[in-house]
Design a protein around this motif. Structure first.
Motif, PDB file in Angstrom:
ATOM      1  N   ALA A   1     -10.136 -10.579  -5.564  1.00 13.93           N
ATOM      2  CA  ALA A   1      -9.250 -11.100  -4.515  1.00 13.93           C
ATOM      3  C   ALA A   1      -8.109 -11.860  -5.164  1.00 13.93           C
ATOM      4  O   ALA A   1      -8.327 -12.762  -5.981  1.00 13.93           O
ATOM      5  CB  ALA A   1     -10.022 -12.008  -3.571  1.00 13.93           C
ATOM      6  N   ASN A   2      -6.883 -11.509  -4.791  1.00 16.19           N
ATOM      7  CA  ASN A   2      -5.695 -12.154  -5.341  1.00 16.19           C
ATOM      8  C   ASN A   2      -4.790 -12.624  -4.216  1.00 16.19           C
ATOM      9  O   ASN A   2      -4.641 -11.939  -3.193  1.00 16.19           O
ATOM     10  CB  ASN A   2      -4.918 -11.180  -6.228  1.00 16.19           C
ATOM     11  N   ILE A   3      -4.177 -13.782  -4.426  1.00 14.00           N
ATOM     12  CA  ILE A   3      -3.127 -14.258  -3.526  1.00 14.00           C
ATOM     13  C   ILE A   3      -1.802 -13.858  -4.143  1.00 14.00           C
ATOM     14  O   ILE A   3      -1.483 -14.275  -5.257  1.00 14.00           O
ATOM     15  CB  ILE A   3      -3.219 -15.779  -3.324  1.00 14.00           C
ATOM     16  N   GLU A   4      -1.033 -13.037  -3.423  1.00 15.30           N
ATOM     17  CA  GLU A   4       0.181 -12.461  -3.980  1.00 15.30           C
ATOM     18  C   GLU A   4       1.401 -12.822  -3.134  1.00 15.30           C
ATOM     19  O   GLU A   4       1.341 -12.801  -1.908  1.00 15.30           O
ATOM     20  CB  GLU A   4       0.044 -10.945  -4.075  1.00 15.30           C
ATOM     21  N   ARG A   5       2.483 -13.118  -3.812  1.00 12.11           N
ATOM     22  CA  ARG A   5       3.738 -13.451  -3.141  1.00 12.11           C
ATOM     23  C   ARG A   5       4.368 -12.175  -2.574  1.00 12.11           C
ATOM     24  O   ARG A   5       4.332 -11.119  -3.201  1.00 12.11           O
ATOM     25  CB  ARG A   5       4.698 -14.117  -4.116  1.00 12.11           C
ATOM     26  N   VAL A   6       4.938 -12.281  -1.381  1.00  8.25           N
ATOM     27  CA  VAL A   6       5.604 -11.144  -0.752  1.00  8.25           C
ATOM     28  C   VAL A   6       7.031 -11.530  -0.365  1.00  8.25           C
ATOM     29  O   VAL A   6       7.369 -12.713  -0.262  1.00  8.25           O
ATOM     30  CB  VAL A   6       4.845 -10.655   0.501  1.00  8.25           C
ATOM     31  N   ASP A   7       7.846 -10.533  -0.159  1.00  2.00           N
ATOM     32  CA  ASP A   7       9.250 -10.753   0.177  1.00  2.00           C
ATOM     33  C   ASP A   7       9.436 -10.793   1.692  1.00  2.00           C
ATOM     34  O   ASP A   7      10.177 -10.003   2.280  1.00  2.00           O
ATOM     35  CB  ASP A   7      10.114  -9.653  -0.438  1.00  2.00           C
TER      36      ASP A   7
ATOM     37  N   MET B   1       5.907  -7.686   4.737  1.00  4.28           N
ATOM     38  CA  MET B   1       4.843  -8.694   4.721  1.00  4.28           C
ATOM     39  C   MET B   1       3.622  -8.241   3.931  1.00  4.28           C
ATOM     40  O   MET B   1       2.876  -9.072   3.410  1.00  4.28           O
ATOM     41  CB  MET B   1       4.460  -9.103   6.146  1.00  4.28           C
ATOM     42  N   PHE B   2       3.430  -6.909   3.807  1.00  7.07           N
ATOM     43  CA  PHE B   2       2.289  -6.396   3.061  1.00  7.07           C
ATOM     44  C   PHE B   2       2.695  -5.756   1.737  1.00  7.07           C
ATOM     45  O   PHE B   2       1.854  -5.150   1.065  1.00  7.07           O
ATOM     46  CB  PHE B   2       1.508  -5.386   3.904  1.00  7.07           C
ATOM     47  N   ALA B   3       3.966  -5.888   1.361  1.00  2.12           N
ATOM     48  CA  ALA B   3       4.466  -5.334   0.095  1.00  2.12           C
ATOM     49  C   ALA B   3       4.055  -3.875  -0.060  1.00  2.12           C
ATOM     50  O   ALA B   3       3.515  -3.460  -1.089  1.00  2.12           O
ATOM     51  CB  ALA B   3       3.972  -6.171  -1.083  1.00  2.12           C
ATOM     52  N   LEU B   4       4.318  -3.076   0.965  1.00  2.23           N
ATOM     53  CA  LEU B   4       3.877  -1.689   0.980  1.00  2.23           C
ATOM     54  C   LEU B   4       4.848  -0.800   0.205  1.00  2.23           C
ATOM     55  O   LEU B   4       6.057  -0.820   0.445  1.00  2.23           O
ATOM     56  CB  LEU B   4       3.764  -1.194   2.418  1.00  2.23           C
ATOM     57  N   SER B   5       4.306  -0.010  -0.687  1.00  2.00           N
ATOM     58  CA  SER B   5       5.093   0.956  -1.445  1.00  2.00           C
ATOM     59  C   SER B   5       5.055   2.312  -0.738  1.00  2.00           C
ATOM     60  O   SER B   5       4.288   2.514   0.212  1.00  2.00           O
ATOM     61  CB  SER B   5       4.522   1.103  -2.851  1.00  2.00           C
TER      62      SER B   5
ATOM     63  N   LYS C   1       4.958 -17.834   0.903  1.00  2.00           N
ATOM     64  CA  LYS C   1       5.068 -16.451   1.356  1.00  2.00           C
ATOM     65  C   LYS C   1       4.036 -15.607   0.602  1.00  2.00           C
ATOM     66  O   LYS C   1       4.363 -14.951  -0.391  1.00  2.00           O
ATOM     67  CB  LYS C   1       6.474 -15.916   1.104  1.00  2.00           C
ATOM     68  N   HIS C   2       2.808 -15.634   1.066  1.00  2.00           N
ATOM     69  CA  HIS C   2       1.753 -14.960   0.333  1.00  2.00           C
ATOM     70  C   HIS C   2       0.846 -14.166   1.261  1.00  2.00           C
ATOM     71  O   HIS C   2       0.679 -14.510   2.436  1.00  2.00           O
ATOM     72  CB  HIS C   2       0.891 -15.966  -0.444  1.00  2.00           C
ATOM     73  N   MET C   3       0.277 -13.104   0.702  1.00  2.00           N
ATOM     74  CA  MET C   3      -0.781 -12.368   1.379  1.00  2.00           C
ATOM     75  C   MET C   3      -2.026 -12.421   0.503  1.00  2.00           C
ATOM     76  O   MET C   3      -1.952 -12.690  -0.708  1.00  2.00           O
ATOM     77  CB  MET C   3      -0.378 -10.904   1.603  1.00  2.00           C
ATOM     78  N   LEU C   4      -3.182 -12.171   1.114  1.00  2.00           N
ATOM     79  CA  LEU C   4      -4.440 -12.035   0.399  1.00  2.00           C
ATOM     80  C   LEU C   4      -4.689 -10.545   0.208  1.00  2.00           C
ATOM     81  O   LEU C   4      -4.689  -9.764   1.171  1.00  2.00           O
ATOM     82  CB  LEU C   4      -5.580 -12.670   1.172  1.00  2.00           C
TER      83      LEU C   4
END
Length: 227
Positions: A205-211, A21-25, A219-222
């Motif tokens: 600030a960006n709205i980014e799509r997450v998997d 949900m947070f696209a964590l690397s 399906k986005h996070m801020l």
């Protein structure tokens, strides 16, 4: 104490859900992380197990592990019934059913409970809440806010969202918030005012799509960066 356990619906998500949900690397997982409103999620426990650094802040941590366990047991059946009743608005296929989802969440919460008392002594779990956090400026590399801001748009007014986001900016160099949908599965009405406030403050600030998708919808996070 104004905050009471009877008002809480403790529902912890898994490490894998946080990563998605947070696209964590892997690089993100090495940062000093602040989790806001984590409740009985297993993410802190697994970060600690991996040798990482994390602090979770939630008013529910004022209670003991046994008190939190008791509350989980009280609300579990009703929560699963509500999930099943709202299945048309949720992505349950990745779990198989509402009951299967419940088992995934129970395992996550059990992992939290095994870690909680020791983690609280180590000050990895701290009783704190928005909009005023007890941390020094820029204490954390990354702040994560899961299923609190924007989700409870009807219950938490616009000013609360604005103050809370700016408080996150004060204590962390990067912020990620998920989801951007409210409980009616619509984009939160507070999102655009928050974005306008961030722009006025000169923040990126960006709205980014997450998997990751649980509520059916975008399906986005801020993601907010300090520079």
């Amino acid at each position: 104490m104004g905050f009471t356990l009877e008002k809480v619906v403790p529902w912890g998500r898994s490490f894998e859900e946080y990563v998605a949900m947070f696209a964590l690397s892997e690089v993100d997982l090495q940062k000093f992380i602040l989790g806001i409103g984590d409740g009985p999620a297993s993410f802190n426990a697994l970060i600690h197990e991996r040798g990482g650094r994390m602090l979770s802040a939630d008013p529910v941590y004022a209670f003991s592990g046994e008190q939190i366990r008791g509350r989980i047991e009280e609300i579990y059946d009703d929560t699963i019934e509500q999930v099943a009743a709202n299945a048309e608005h949720l992505r349950l296929e990745r779990f198989g059913s509402a009951a299967a989802l419940g088992q995934v969440r129970l395992r996550a919460m059990e992992r939290f409970l095994r870690d909680f008392e020791g983690g609280k002594r180590e000050r990895r779990y701290l009783s704190a809440e928005f909009p005023d956090l007890p941390f020094a400026d820029h204490s954390f590399d990354l702040a994560l806010c899961s299923h609190l801001l924007f989700l409870y748009s009807e219950q938490l007014e616009q000013e609360f969202h604005l103050r809370s986001v700016m408080e996150l900016y004060r204590v962390a160099r990067e912020i990620r918030i998920f989801p951007l949908l409210d409980l009616s599965h619509q984009t939160s009405p507070h999102l655009q005012p928050v974005l306008a406030e961030l722009k006025q403050a000169g923040l990126q600030a960006n709205i980014e799509r997450v998997d990751y998708e649980f509520q059916i919808g975008p399906k986005h996070m801020l993601r907010i960066m300090s520079d």
